[in-house]
Every structure is written in C-alpha cells, then in structure tokens.
Design a protein around this motif. Structure first.
Motif, short mmCIF file in Angstrom:
data_model
loop_
_atom_site.label_atom_id
_atom_site.label_comp_id
_atom_site.label_asym_id
_atom_site.label_seq_id
_atom_site.Cartn_x
_atom_site.Cartn_y
_atom_site.Cartn_z
N ALA A 11 0.85 -1.19 0.00
CA ALA A 11 0.00 0.00 0.00
C ALA A 11 0.88 1.23 0.00
O ALA A 11 1.96 1.25 0.61
CB ALA A 11 -0.92 0.01 1.21
N THR A 34 -2.20 -1.00 -3.55
CA THR A 34 -3.35 -0.14 -3.25
C THR A 34 -2.83 1.26 -2.97
O THR A 34 -1.90 1.45 -2.17
CB THR A 34 -4.12 -0.64 -2.02
OG1 THR A 34 -4.52 -2.00 -2.23
CG2 THR A 34 -5.34 0.22 -1.76
N GLU A 76 -4.94 -0.68 -7.57
CA GLU A 76 -6.29 -0.21 -7.26
C GLU A 76 -6.21 0.99 -6.32
O GLU A 76 -5.19 1.28 -5.71
CB GLU A 76 -7.12 -1.32 -6.61
CG GLU A 76 -6.59 -1.81 -5.27
CD GLU A 76 -7.47 -2.89 -4.68
OE1 GLU A 76 -7.47 -3.01 -3.43
OE2 GLU A 76 -8.15 -3.62 -5.44
N ALA A 78 -7.81 2.97 -2.99
CA ALA A 78 -8.53 2.70 -1.74
C ALA A 78 -9.47 3.86 -1.43
O ALA A 78 -9.07 5.02 -1.51
CB ALA A 78 -7.55 2.52 -0.60
N LEU A 84 -6.54 -0.46 3.75
CA LEU A 84 -5.15 -0.89 3.62
C LEU A 84 -4.79 -1.99 4.62
O LEU A 84 -3.63 -2.38 4.74
CB LEU A 84 -4.20 0.30 3.83
CG LEU A 84 -4.48 1.57 3.02
CD1 LEU A 84 -3.40 2.62 3.29
CD2 LEU A 84 -4.55 1.26 1.53
#
Length: 514
Positions: A11, A34, A76, A78, A84
């Motif tokens: 993330a 993410t 992608e 969030a 996360l």
C-alpha cells in the motif's frame, strides 16, 4: 535475507509524484498495490497518470507489450485508510510534517497486521521521531526513493533507533528485487545523499560569491574537468532553489549550526526574489523561451611550448606527462616537488593554497596553478589561476600547454583550492565524516552518491585515487586560509592518513552500527 514475495500486498499513502512513482515501481515488480490519498480524487488521478506513463514506456520499447494491462490489474485505489488493512508493506509519501506523519502511522498501526512493515519515504525527517510513541516502533523504517522513482535507481533504507534489523533487511532485499540499488543508512539529518552532497552546492556558491568565475564558467569546469553531469548552478536551477535552500537550512539547523552546512546568502536572495530556477523561468540562468545560454570564459589560443621539464611526482596529474609527449612536446624529467617547468612559467596542481601564497616563498617563479580533473586524458576543459607575482606571459604559456593537449582553458581568480580540487576534497571529507559517525558504510556511501545523484565517482573512491594525504593537505590549507571550522578535516581522514590506510577499499569490514 528475503524480500517480500511478489504476492504480498503493498500500500502507498500519498498520491503525489513520489507516491505515484513508488506505487508504479511496486506494481511493475508484480505486487498487488493499493494507492490511497486523503484528497478526494487524487488517488484515482494518480492511477490514470501511472497507467499513461507505463503506456508511454511500452511505446518507446522500454517495457514489454501488455505491461500497462498488467499494472492496471494490480493497481487499485482505496476509498479509505481502513482499506489498507491487508498490506504487508505500507509506504508513506505524504507531506513533510512530523506530526502529520506520526498521526498517520498511529492510525495505520491500528489497521494493519502485527507483522506488516511501515515505511516512510521522508527525505529529511527523523525515522526515530516518526516511530516514537507507536506500540511497535521496531517495524518502522525509512524507504527513501529519489524522484522520479520509476527511473532513479537509489533507495535509502533508513534505520531509526528502534528499527528491527530484519525489517531493514527485508526492505533492502525487496528494493533490490524491484530493480533498485538499496543502501543502508542510520537516521541522521540528510541520511546519506542530502548530507554528503551539501558541499557540491556550497562550494560552488562560495566560489561564485568570491568572484572566482561566473556561474557558467564554474559549471563548465565542474562538468568538463570534474566529469559531473551538471554543474552546481545548473543542478540547483533544476532542483529548484526553494527546495535546495530548504534542505540546506534543514541540515544546518539539524546539526546545530555546524558551519559545514551553512546556507548561502546568494541562494537566499534568489528564493526571496522567487527565482527558483527552471520552474519559475529564472534562477542563476534565464530559462525563458529563446533565452541565450551564457558561455564559459575561455582563453584564446596561444602557442604550444616546445619543451617542458617535469620535476618530481605530479600525483593525480601524472597522466599529463604522456599527453604532452603524445602532443609532440619534448619532456625531460628531474627531481623536484611535482612541478611542470616551461621557459617562462611554473605549473603545479592546486593544493588548497592560492597561487600567490604558494609563490610567496620564492621557489616557484611565475607560478600558475591548475585544477584537478577526473581524467586528464578525457577532460575537455581545465581551470588555471596565476599568482599575483607571475608575469603575464606565465598564464599564456600555461594556456598554450593545455590547449596543445586538447583542453579549453578557463582562467579563474586566484582562489584557494580552485574549483574541482576544492569540491572533491570537501565531498570526500563529508563522506569520511559520515563513515566516522556510523551513518553508513563506505561502500554504501559511494553507491548512494553514484546512483542517487549521478556523481562520476563515489567521493571516498575518488579521494583515495587523489590520495588521502593530498585531500588532507587541501583541507588543511583551506582551513588555514579561511580560518573557518567549515573546512576542518574529518578525524577519520586524519587517522587514515596517519595509519597509511585506504579511504575506501580498506574499510569494507566496517559495518553500520545499529
């Protein structure tokens, strides 16, 4: 040491240029990624930019067909920080404010798994301070990428006081798997690059302030003799003076106003004027469309000498002997103190004194000092300075010699250390001080400066080639001339010279103390 598996989710918090770049690197390496940003729509916009960038790289043949689709499938956005929670690694790339980062990490600690690694991309803040107050500060470390992250190879892995060595090892191996060059640094102001690079800018600015030469000439000497890709003024204009000045002030204040890092009043004036460099259209150079680039000061052509006498060992300038012979100059050799004698000039490599001070003893009549070069064989320019006592023809004879060797010659004011010799000595000294204080190993420092800021050589390896004793002598002469602690030689340099030990290759066994 093992890297995170490619299946491990990554993330990134912060969708600015750095955050987006880091997300792209991780996604291209095969991780599910993410991206989150607190600003509405910022992460989505960053994702579009990442995919467009990957597509451009595919069009240029730098990435394989299908790379854009692969990254799109892995990347992608969030909707909230809570999304996360499944990340094995979270990289923070938000605003450079300590309290904001601490709040973010406190929130992340409540969301992610106990074994997840939390990393900060900070370039200036203490990792120790960021992790302070967390329940598990041992899993926090720095992961400092350089801009643009997909292009720049260097990553500084930074250890705070509480950082677990296994976390540092995992981050280092993961960065290596991502195609980067990781170096390990202790959390101190500026880490490696932003600390060790300070003299590159500072000495250029001081030389300009002392009237050694104009910015275009100093830049040309640093490029064409020193082998750097850009001179200090070109590079500061590219970085932005607001950014460069802020980093210098930050390091200066963090080291309790150590004169080694004192900011420049000249750069402060540029910032006050809003002359930030390329991004504002004006800095040391005019970047407006159609602006004429200033040319470096270059002496006109003078006759080549027919003969030269080389007295003693020229040290790093020894390649000049073969160049003179190749140019058809008759070279004789005799004992002496490292001087090239012409009919009406004495030439010597700068040792940190001015030519005037060096000639004051009377042993070197008509003295002209010449500057250090990375490689005298390939250098296309050399800087020279004549002593006040020298006759005018001494400078023209020195110019004729170097011109016969295929060099453009820039005559500069008789300043201590000239340009390249002074800069290299200060870089090597700062790198030595970083080794002495346990910031990083010699190998990692040299790797950081070559991969992080594209120096032609690591400062310690370069200092070793020039000669530790010569580097020490330059610094001692600079300090004696200016009477400033700014030029104090590192105790490590003094020790290595006294022990006859290497600045670089003899220190591989010295490990970073954490």
């Amino acid at each position: 040491m093992t890297a995170l598996p490619r299946s491990a989710p990554v993330a990134v918090v912060g969708a600015g240029a750095m955050g987006a770049g880091i997300a792209q690197v991780a996604a291209q390496a095969g991780h599910p990624v993410t991206l989150f940003d607190a600003a509405p729509g910022a992460a989505g916009k960053a994702r579009e930019g990442i995919l467009a960038n990957v597509a451009r790289q595919v069009e240029k043949g730098r990435l394989p067909e299908g790379a854009r689709e692969d990254v799109a499938a892995r990347l992608e956005v969030a909707p909230a920080l809570e999304a996360l929670g499944g990340a094995a690694l979270v990289v923070e790339a938000i605003v450079e404010r300590l309290e904001v980062k601490r709040q973010l990490f406190a929130g992340l600690e409540e969301i992610v798994a106990p074994d997840a690694i939390l990393a900060s991309n900070t370039s200036s803040l203490s990792i120790t301070a960021i992790a302070a107050g967390l329940k598990h500060p041992e899993r926090v470390a720095g992961l400092h990428f350089f801009n643009p992250a997909p292009v720049m190879a260097l990553v500084e892995v930074v250890a705070g006081l509480a950082s677990d060595r296994r976390v540092l090892d995992t981050l280092s191996e993961t960065a290596r798997e991502w195609g980067k060059q990781p170096v390990l640094a202790k959390s101190t102001p500026g880490f490696i690059v932003n600390r060790v690079a300070r003299p590159f800018y500072a000495e250029g600015l001081r030389l300009l302030e002392e009237g050694a030469a104009d910015a275009a000439t100093i830049d040309a000497v640093v490029r064409e003799a020193g082998g750097f890709r850009m001179g200090p003024f070109e590079l500061m204009d590219l970085i932005g003076h607001d950014v460069n000045f802020a980093v210098t002030r930050s390091v200066f204040e963090a080291y309790f106003h150590d004169p080694r890092y004192r900011p420049s009043l000249t750069q402060q004036e540029l910032v006050a004027a809003g002359w930030y460099g390329r991004k504002s259209g004006r800095g040391f150079y005019d970047h407006a469309p159609g602006a004429v680039r200033p040319v470096p000061a270059t002496l006109p052509a003078y006759p080549a000498p027919r003969a030269a006498a080389v007295e003693g060992d020229l040290g790093p300038a020894k390649p000049l002997v073969a160049l003179m012979e190749r140019a058809g100059i008759a070279v004789s050799r005799r004992a002496g103190a490292g001087v090239i004698r012409l009919d009406g000039a004495s030439l010597a490599l700068s040792d940190g004194r001015t030519a005037t001070a060096r000639a004051a003893g009377g042993e070197l009549e008509d003295l002209v000092l010449f500057d250090l070069a990375l490689d005298y064989g390939t250098a296309s320019r050399i800087a020279v300075a004549a002593a006040c006592q020298a006759r005018p023809e001494a400078l023209t004879q020195a110019a004729g010699l170097f011109q016969a060797l295929g060099k453009a010659v820039s005559a500069v004011r008789d300043v201590p250390g000239l340009i390249v010799a002074r800069t290299v000595a200060m870089l090597a000294n700062e790198a030595g001080e970083a080794v002495l204080t346990g910031v990083a190993t010699p190998a990692d420092i040299d790797r950081a400066m070559t991969f992080g800021v594209n120096y032609p050589r690591g400062p310690l390896a370069w200092g070793q080639d020039v000669g530790p004793a010569r580097i020490l002598r330059i610094l001692e002469n600079l300090q004696a001339t200016y009477g400033e602690d700014r030029y104090r030689p590192s105790a490590l340099l003094r020790h290595r010279v006294a022990a006859g030990q290497s600045l670089h290759t003899g220190m591989e066994a010295e490990a970073l103390s954490l």
